[in-house]
Design a protein around this motif. Structure first.
Motif, mmCIF file in Angstrom:
data_model
loop_
_atom_site.group_PDB
_atom_site.id
_atom_site.type_symbol
_atom_site.label_atom_id
_atom_site.label_comp_id
_atom_site.label_asym_id
_atom_site.label_seq_id
_atom_site.Cartn_x
_atom_site.Cartn_y
_atom_site.Cartn_z
ATOM 1 N N PHE A 22 0.856 -1.179 0.000
ATOM 2 C CA PHE A 22 0.000 0.000 0.000
ATOM 3 C C PHE A 22 0.896 1.234 0.000
ATOM 4 C CE2 PHE A 22 -2.133 -3.475 2.044
ATOM 5 C CZ PHE A 22 -3.461 -3.397 1.649
ATOM 6 N N GLU A 23 0.752 2.076 -1.005
ATOM 7 C CA GLU A 23 1.536 3.302 -1.075
ATOM 8 C C GLU A 23 0.610 4.509 -1.079
ATOM 9 O OE1 GLU A 23 4.230 3.453 -4.351
ATOM 10 O OE2 GLU A 23 5.462 1.790 -3.639
ATOM 11 N N GLN A 24 0.863 5.440 -0.167
ATOM 12 C CA GLN A 24 0.130 6.713 -0.085
ATOM 13 C C GLN A 24 -1.383 6.491 -0.032
ATOM 14 O OE1 GLN A 24 2.308 8.481 -3.540
ATOM 15 N NE2 GLN A 24 2.806 10.109 -2.088
ATOM 16 N N CYS A 25 -1.786 5.530 0.787
ATOM 17 C CA CYS A 25 -3.205 5.245 0.965
ATOM 18 C C CYS A 25 -3.686 5.834 2.296
ATOM 19 C CB CYS A 25 -3.451 3.736 0.956
ATOM 20 S SG CYS A 25 -3.156 2.948 -0.644
ATOM 21 N N GLU A 26 -4.989 6.026 2.414
ATOM 22 C CA GLU A 26 -5.608 6.439 3.669
ATOM 23 C C GLU A 26 -6.276 5.229 4.296
ATOM 24 O OE1 GLU A 26 -8.934 9.535 5.533
ATOM 25 O OE2 GLU A 26 -8.615 9.449 3.359
ATOM 26 N N LEU A 27 -5.928 4.936 5.535
ATOM 27 C CA LEU A 27 -6.500 3.832 6.291
ATOM 28 C C LEU A 27 -7.401 4.447 7.352
ATOM 29 C CD1 LEU A 27 -3.091 1.942 6.825
ATOM 30 C CD2 LEU A 27 -4.508 2.059 4.751
ATOM 31 N N HIS A 28 -8.703 4.440 7.078
ATOM 32 C CA HIS A 28 -9.635 5.245 7.870
ATOM 33 C C HIS A 28 -10.454 4.365 8.803
ATOM 34 C CE1 HIS A 28 -12.028 8.809 8.765
ATOM 35 N NE2 HIS A 28 -13.084 7.999 8.761
ATOM 36 N N SER A 29 -10.335 4.632 10.113
ATOM 37 C CA SER A 29 -11.070 3.882 11.125
ATOM 38 C C SER A 29 -12.459 4.475 11.331
ATOM 39 C CB SER A 29 -10.297 3.877 12.449
ATOM 40 O OG SER A 29 -9.113 3.124 12.338
ATOM 41 N N ARG A 30 -13.470 3.599 11.330
ATOM 42 C CA ARG A 30 -14.862 4.012 11.507
ATOM 43 C C ARG A 30 -15.322 3.719 12.934
ATOM 44 N NH1 ARG A 30 -18.544 1.775 6.707
ATOM 45 N NH2 ARG A 30 -19.892 3.469 7.471
ATOM 46 N N PHE A 31 -16.250 4.534 13.403
ATOM 47 C CA PHE A 31 -16.720 4.488 14.780
ATOM 48 C C PHE A 31 -17.633 3.288 15.014
ATOM 49 C CE2 PHE A 31 -19.896 6.028 17.995
ATOM 50 C CZ PHE A 31 -19.035 5.970 19.090
ATOM 51 N N ARG A 32 -17.427 2.615 16.168
ATOM 52 C CA ARG A 32 -18.290 1.524 16.614
ATOM 53 C C ARG A 32 -18.938 1.936 17.934
ATOM 54 N NH1 ARG A 32 -16.297 -4.115 17.350
ATOM 55 N NH2 ARG A 32 -14.582 -3.239 18.567
ATOM 56 N N PRO A 33 -20.219 2.244 17.938
ATOM 57 C CA PRO A 33 -20.868 2.698 19.171
ATOM 58 C C PRO A 33 -20.739 1.672 20.291
ATOM 59 C CG PRO A 33 -22.288 3.033 17.268
ATOM 60 C CD PRO A 33 -21.147 2.208 16.793
ATOM 61 N N GLU B 231 -15.157 -0.066 23.646
ATOM 62 C CA GLU B 231 -13.951 0.554 24.187
ATOM 63 C C GLU B 231 -12.793 0.407 23.207
ATOM 64 O OE1 GLU B 231 -11.057 0.360 28.166
ATOM 65 O OE2 GLU B 231 -12.842 -0.926 27.985
ATOM 66 N N ARG B 232 -12.577 -0.826 22.715
ATOM 67 C CA ARG B 232 -11.581 -1.041 21.674
ATOM 68 C C ARG B 232 -12.277 -0.822 20.338
ATOM 69 N NH1 ARG B 232 -6.936 -0.068 21.050
ATOM 70 N NH2 ARG B 232 -5.718 -1.708 22.076
ATOM 71 N N GLN B 233 -11.965 0.300 19.720
ATOM 72 C CA GLN B 233 -12.678 0.687 18.516
ATOM 73 C C GLN B 233 -12.319 -0.158 17.295
ATOM 74 O OE1 GLN B 233 -15.070 3.178 17.471
ATOM 75 N NE2 GLN B 233 -15.589 2.809 19.615
ATOM 76 N N GLY B 234 -11.125 -0.740 17.275
ATOM 77 C CA GLY B 234 -10.829 -1.589 16.132
ATOM 78 C C GLY B 234 -9.360 -1.901 15.976
ATOM 79 N N TYR B 235 -9.057 -2.551 14.845
ATOM 80 C CA TYR B 235 -7.712 -3.016 14.500
ATOM 81 C C TYR B 235 -7.528 -2.787 13.002
ATOM 82 C CZ TYR B 235 -9.246 -5.647 18.598
ATOM 83 O OH TYR B 235 -9.790 -5.991 19.806
ATOM 84 N N VAL B 236 -6.399 -2.267 12.621
ATOM 85 C CA VAL B 236 -6.186 -1.909 11.214
ATOM 86 C C VAL B 236 -5.653 -3.095 10.412
ATOM 87 C CG1 VAL B 236 -5.051 -0.316 9.616
ATOM 88 C CG2 VAL B 236 -5.804 0.502 11.870
ATOM 89 N N ALA B 237 -4.416 -3.527 10.663
ATOM 90 C CA ALA B 237 -3.754 -4.539 9.835
ATOM 91 C C ALA B 237 -3.706 -5.870 10.580
ATOM 92 C CB ALA B 237 -2.335 -4.094 9.489
ATOM 93 N N VAL B 238 -4.252 -6.920 9.962
ATOM 94 C CA VAL B 238 -4.350 -8.224 10.620
ATOM 95 C C VAL B 238 -3.857 -9.300 9.646
ATOM 96 C CG1 VAL B 238 -5.893 -9.826 11.818
ATOM 97 C CG2 VAL B 238 -6.265 -7.357 11.992
ATOM 98 N N PRO B 239 -2.535 -9.547 9.620
ATOM 99 C CA PRO B 239 -1.982 -10.496 8.665
ATOM 100 C C PRO B 239 -1.986 -11.929 9.195
ATOM 101 C CG PRO B 239 -0.211 -9.422 9.845
ATOM 102 C CD PRO B 239 -1.499 -8.834 10.380
ATOM 103 N N CYS B 240 -2.091 -12.878 8.275
ATOM 104 C CA CYS B 240 -1.894 -14.302 8.594
ATOM 105 C C CYS B 240 -0.866 -14.869 7.613
ATOM 106 C CB CYS B 240 -3.202 -15.077 8.554
ATOM 107 S SG CYS B 240 -4.074 -15.034 6.967
#
Length: 387
Positions: free
Chosen positions: A234-245, A248-257
């Protein structure tokens, strides 16, 4: 706004009525000519000979016009060898797409208005009554080499937030709310995405096979929203986190296997990690390593060969990123016990992070300086040079 439907395809009639001039501009914009249409479809005679097919309602010259993206893909040759270029005009094209032909290129008329969308979640039933599952719920699935998309949006429109409040099905896996927008499946390789928006919540982008390259894209989601075992740059991309009502832990961005023998997994270069305004500071992890369950001769358990690899290089991070960086992730061990895979047991690194979410701590490992050169584009992509 007047809207119409045909074969489950949604489109904006007002926008479609004036598409000829826009298509003409796109034809002049396109970088390379495309081969003539085959199979009796007729030859495209646009000024530059650029598109083999158009998905839309208003004819342009004698380029074949199709009422759905799936129909246009079905018209492409099976053998590939040269790009089969499809112009996707403005509209919400509600289809569940599988691309199993090589060298399909999709070009949107408008990055935000040419939308490939579906709304299946993992726990929702397929037509046969069985659940889609994470591996089956994607709006768009790629299973052939040489795919390319530019100037459009790929979306899974499943109502994730609404389902948090009122679940609509029996959970499978963690919750059944996994809803993939794009999956790069077995057979995919040399897939390229430029100026593409990916919209979802949980499991938005599933890059599970082959080499892929994302440039100037926007990927939005919340839980594990960029994940898989493929080699994705990924080059010059926007990784945008969205709100979860209510979370407490709103999320995780990169999850490789990532398989242990594979040198590269999820590689982010000069990207920006952004957030919805409602997301609190420190509530999103850079990611976590995933050990998916596999079936082996002695049972089903977390794949011990999955040693996730993810690297952030020269990325800007807003304050929603947790100062600790990475989280642990649970999996079922061979003996049936639940085990937590620690970040230090995977290949999770940063280099030169900046912004209010960049922190130095023992839990956020820095990529050794002598390894930085190994992340040049041509090395990550193993000799493939995207153009």
């Amino acid at each position: 706004m007047v809207r119409g439907r045909s074969s489950d395809i949604e489109f904006d009639l007002r926008a479609a009525s004036s598409s000829s001039a826009r298509i003409d501009r796109l034809i002049r914009f396109a970088a390379a000519p495309s081969p003539a249409c085959r199979g009796g479809l007729g030859r495209a005679k646009s000024p530059a000979g650029t598109f083999d097919a158009v998905v839309g309602r208003t004819p342009f010259d004698d380029i074949p016009i199709f009422a759905s993206v799936g129909a246009a893909i079905a018209a492409a040759p099976i053998t590939g060898g040269k790009p089969f270029r499809i112009l996707v005009t403005r509209g919400r094209w509600h289809e569940k797409l599988v691309v199993d032909k090589p060298d399909i290129h999709l070009v949107g008329e408008d990055r935000t208005a040419s939308v490939l969308t579906f709304d299946a979640a993992a726990g929702m039933p397929r037509p046969d009554g069985e659940p889609w599952g994470t591996w089956g719920c994607a709006s768009v699935t790629i299973r052939a080499p040489g795919f390319r998309a530019t100037e459009l949006t790929i979306e899974n429109a499943f109502d994730y937030v609404g389902n948090l409040a009122t679940p609509k099905f029996e959970p499978i896996g963690p919750n059944g709310a996994q809803a993939v927008a794009l999956m790069l499946d077995a057979g995919s390789d040399r897939a390229m995405f430029e100026r593409v928006n990916f919209i979802g919540h949980q499991d938005t982008l599933f890059v599970d096979a082959g080499r892929s390259f994302f440039r100037d894209c926007r990927i939005s989601g919340s839980v594990d929203f960029i994940f898989g075992g493929g080699n994705a740059l990924f080059e010059q991309c926007e990784l945008h986190s969205r709100f979860r009502p209510g979370k407490e832990r709103q999320g995780y961005v990169a999850v490789p296997c990532t398989p242990s023998a594979q040198a590269y997994g999820l590689t982010f270069v000069r990207c920006r990690l952004t957030r919805d305004a409602a997301i609190p500071d420190g509530s999103v992890a850079l990611g976590r390593a995933w050990r998916p369950g596999r079936t082996f001769p002695d049972g089903k358990y977390g794949d011990p060969d999955a040693v996730g690899a993810a690297v952030y290089l020269d990325c800007w991070m807003d304050a929603h990123v947790d100062p600790r960086g990475w989280d642990e992730m649970g999996y079922t061990a061979r003996d049936g016990k639940r085990v937590m895979l620690q970040p230090g047991d995977a290949r999770l690194f940063e280099h030169a992070s900046a912004g209010p979410g960049a922190h130095r701590s023992a839990s956020r490992r820095t990529l050794p300086r002598d390894r930085i050169a190994a992340y040049a584009r041509e090395r990550v992509l193993d000799g493939w040079v995207p153009i």
